[in-house]
Design a protein around this motif. Sequence first.
Motif, PDB file in Angstrom:
ATOM      1  N   THR A  67       0.836  -1.205   0.000  1.00 26.76           N
ATOM      2  CA  THR A  67       0.000   0.000   0.000  1.00 26.76           C
ATOM      3  C   THR A  67       0.869   1.252   0.000  1.00 26.76           C
ATOM      4  OG1 THR A  67      -1.775  -1.159   1.161  1.00 26.76           O
ATOM      5  CG2 THR A  67      -1.808   1.234   1.262  1.00 26.76           C
ATOM      6  N   THR A  68       1.985   1.186   0.664  1.00 26.77           N
ATOM      7  CA  THR A  68       2.889   2.328   0.726  1.00 26.77           C
ATOM      8  C   THR A  68       3.550   2.612  -0.624  1.00 26.77           C
ATOM      9  OG1 THR A  68       3.325   1.837   3.053  1.00 26.77           O
ATOM     10  CG2 THR A  68       4.907   3.269   1.930  1.00 26.77           C
ATOM     11  N   PHE A  69       3.848   1.546  -1.376  1.00 23.50           N
ATOM     12  CA  PHE A  69       4.632   1.718  -2.598  1.00 23.50           C
ATOM     13  C   PHE A  69       3.866   1.491  -3.898  1.00 23.50           C
ATOM     14  CE2 PHE A  69       7.767   0.722   0.686  1.00 23.50           C
ATOM     15  CZ  PHE A  69       8.617   1.805   0.530  1.00 23.50           C
ATOM     16  N   THR A  70       2.633   0.987  -3.824  1.00 19.17           N
ATOM     17  CA  THR A  70       1.881   0.655  -5.035  1.00 19.17           C
ATOM     18  C   THR A  70       0.476   1.218  -4.944  1.00 19.17           C
ATOM     19  OG1 THR A  70       3.060  -1.446  -5.148  1.00 19.17           O
ATOM     20  CG2 THR A  70       1.096  -1.266  -6.495  1.00 19.17           C
ATOM     21  N   GLN A  71       0.091   1.980  -5.952  1.00 20.19           N
ATOM     22  CA  GLN A  71      -1.264   2.516  -5.976  1.00 20.19           C
ATOM     23  C   GLN A  71      -1.995   2.175  -7.274  1.00 20.19           C
ATOM     24  OE1 GLN A  71       1.194   5.244  -4.854  1.00 20.19           O
ATOM     25  NE2 GLN A  71       0.951   4.141  -2.945  1.00 20.19           N
ATOM     26  N   SER A  72      -1.633   1.086  -7.910  1.00 20.61           N
ATOM     27  CA  SER A  72      -2.296   0.718  -9.163  1.00 20.61           C
ATOM     28  C   SER A  72      -3.747   0.323  -8.875  1.00 20.61           C
ATOM     29  CB  SER A  72      -1.564  -0.449  -9.840  1.00 20.61           C
ATOM     30  OG  SER A  72      -1.790  -1.647  -9.122  1.00 20.61           O
ATOM     31  N   ILE A  73      -4.585   0.476  -9.866  1.00 20.97           N
ATOM     32  CA  ILE A  73      -6.000   0.148  -9.702  1.00 20.97           C
ATOM     33  C   ILE A  73      -6.185  -1.345  -9.416  1.00 20.97           C
ATOM     34  CG2 ILE A  73      -6.468  -0.171 -12.173  1.00 20.97           C
ATOM     35  CD1 ILE A  73      -8.853   1.496  -9.680  1.00 20.97           C
ATOM     36  N   GLY A  74      -5.370  -2.182 -10.039  1.00 22.67           N
ATOM     37  CA  GLY A  74      -5.455  -3.625  -9.789  1.00 22.67           C
ATOM     38  C   GLY A  74      -5.143  -3.963  -8.337  1.00 22.67           C
ATOM     39  N   PHE A  75      -4.123  -3.306  -7.808  1.00 21.61           N
ATOM     40  CA  PHE A  75      -3.784  -3.538  -6.409  1.00 21.61           C
ATOM     41  C   PHE A  75      -4.901  -3.040  -5.500  1.00 21.61           C
ATOM     42  CE2 PHE A  75      -2.171  -1.888  -2.377  1.00 21.61           C
ATOM     43  CZ  PHE A  75      -1.822  -3.093  -1.788  1.00 21.61           C
ATOM     44  N   GLN A  76      -5.439  -1.864  -5.801  1.00 19.25           N
ATOM     45  CA  GLN A  76      -6.507  -1.327  -4.957  1.00 19.25           C
ATOM     46  C   GLN A  76      -7.723  -2.251  -4.935  1.00 19.25           C
ATOM     47  OE1 GLN A  76      -7.082   2.648  -6.473  1.00 19.25           O
ATOM     48  NE2 GLN A  76      -5.634   3.513  -5.016  1.00 19.25           N
ATOM     49  N   VAL A 123     -12.485   2.475   4.423  1.00 19.95           N
ATOM     50  CA  VAL A 123     -11.398   3.344   3.942  1.00 19.95           C
ATOM     51  C   VAL A 123     -10.821   2.787   2.643  1.00 19.95           C
ATOM     52  CG1 VAL A 123      -9.103   4.276   4.478  1.00 19.95           C
ATOM     53  CG2 VAL A 123     -10.867   4.205   6.246  1.00 19.95           C
ATOM     54  N   SER A 124     -10.673   1.487   2.560  1.00 20.74           N
ATOM     55  CA  SER A 124     -10.160   0.870   1.344  1.00 20.74           C
ATOM     56  C   SER A 124     -11.116   1.113   0.176  1.00 20.74           C
ATOM     57  CB  SER A 124      -9.961  -0.631   1.579  1.00 20.74           C
ATOM     58  OG  SER A 124      -9.424  -1.253   0.450  1.00 20.74           O
ATOM     59  N   PHE A 125     -12.409   1.030   0.440  1.00 23.11           N
ATOM     60  CA  PHE A 125     -13.409   1.294  -0.596  1.00 23.11           C
ATOM     61  C   PHE A 125     -13.343   2.750  -1.052  1.00 23.11           C
ATOM     62  CE2 PHE A 125     -17.752   2.383  -1.970  1.00 23.11           C
ATOM     63  CZ  PHE A 125     -17.868   1.493  -3.030  1.00 23.11           C
ATOM     64  N   LYS A 126     -13.212   3.676  -0.100  1.00 22.68           N
ATOM     65  CA  LYS A 126     -13.106   5.104  -0.451  1.00 22.68           C
ATOM     66  C   LYS A 126     -11.850   5.362  -1.281  1.00 22.68           C
ATOM     67  CE  LYS A 126     -15.704   7.205   3.310  1.00 22.68           C
ATOM     68  NZ  LYS A 126     -15.618   8.116   4.465  1.00 22.68           N
ATOM     69  N   TRP A 127     -10.755   4.704  -0.937  1.00 22.71           N
ATOM     70  CA  TRP A 127      -9.515   4.838  -1.693  1.00 22.71           C
ATOM     71  C   TRP A 127      -9.727   4.358  -3.131  1.00 22.71           C
ATOM     72  CZ3 TRP A 127      -4.976   0.979  -1.571  1.00 22.71           C
ATOM     73  CH2 TRP A 127      -3.813   1.553  -2.098  1.00 22.71           C
ATOM     74  N   LEU A 128     -10.411   3.233  -3.279  1.00 23.75           N
ATOM     75  CA  LEU A 128     -10.706   2.680  -4.595  1.00 23.75           C
ATOM     76  C   LEU A 128     -11.646   3.606  -5.365  1.00 23.75           C
ATOM     77  CD1 LEU A 128     -10.416   0.260  -6.524  1.00 23.75           C
ATOM     78  CD2 LEU A 128     -12.292  -0.825  -5.281  1.00 23.75           C
ATOM     79  N   GLN A 129     -12.675   4.106  -4.713  1.00 25.28           N
ATOM     80  CA  GLN A 129     -13.628   5.007  -5.366  1.00 25.28           C
ATOM     81  C   GLN A 129     -12.942   6.291  -5.822  1.00 25.28           C
ATOM     82  OE1 GLN A 129     -15.960   2.745  -6.117  1.00 25.28           O
ATOM     83  NE2 GLN A 129     -17.334   4.470  -6.019  1.00 25.28           N
ATOM     84  N   LYS A 130     -12.052   6.820  -5.042  1.00 22.40           N
ATOM     85  CA  LYS A 130     -11.329   8.037  -5.417  1.00 22.40           C
ATOM     86  C   LYS A 130     -10.607   7.807  -6.730  1.00 22.40           C
ATOM     87  CE  LYS A 130      -8.513  11.748  -3.894  1.00 22.40           C
ATOM     88  NZ  LYS A 130      -9.168  12.695  -4.744  1.00 22.40           N
ATOM     89  N   ARG A 131     -10.047   6.637  -6.895  1.00 21.45           N
ATOM     90  CA  ARG A 131      -9.334   6.302  -8.132  1.00 21.45           C
ATOM     91  C   ARG A 131     -10.297   6.284  -9.313  1.00 21.45           C
ATOM     92  NH1 ARG A 131      -4.079   4.387  -8.994  1.00 21.45           N
ATOM     93  NH2 ARG A 131      -3.907   3.890 -11.168  1.00 21.45           N
TER      94      ARG A 131
END
Length: 142
Positions: A67-76, A123-131
């Motif tokens: 999570t610290t180093f990867t923000q790809s949509i697949g990872f999210q 929070v994980s869902f909000k992070w994904l939705q922001k993307r």
Amino acid sequence: MANRYIAQINALWTAFLLGTLFHTDLGLMPLFHDMAVEHSHAGENLDAVFGFMLFFFAIPMVLIILTTFTQSIGFQRSHFGITVVYSVLNLGHLIADIAVSAPWYQLILMVLLLAIGLLLNLVSFKWLQKRYHRQRKAIPAA
């Protein structure tokens, strides 16, 4: 904004790991007072139990790093799915603890762990939705 979600997710995973370690520690505390410990896995292959525990603890550690180093949509997407699986497992564990009349302090800790897990889902869902919202804004309307 995305950095806020990353910090929140990492803090929640860390709190979850500490709570899980404390849950295990509480289960072993009777040993330090010359009391018996519950043996819920008697007669089972303990290597399988220990292997499951290894993965159960290791996955959040790896997710904190990723999570610290990867923000790809697949990872999210994967991350959100994993948080849901952990919440389902925690709910099952809480139900099992209630069924076997686990001590009150273990039940309170499991409720806390479930709450942390549900907050992690949110929070994980909000992070994904922001993307997703950011991608929609980048695509011009036809």
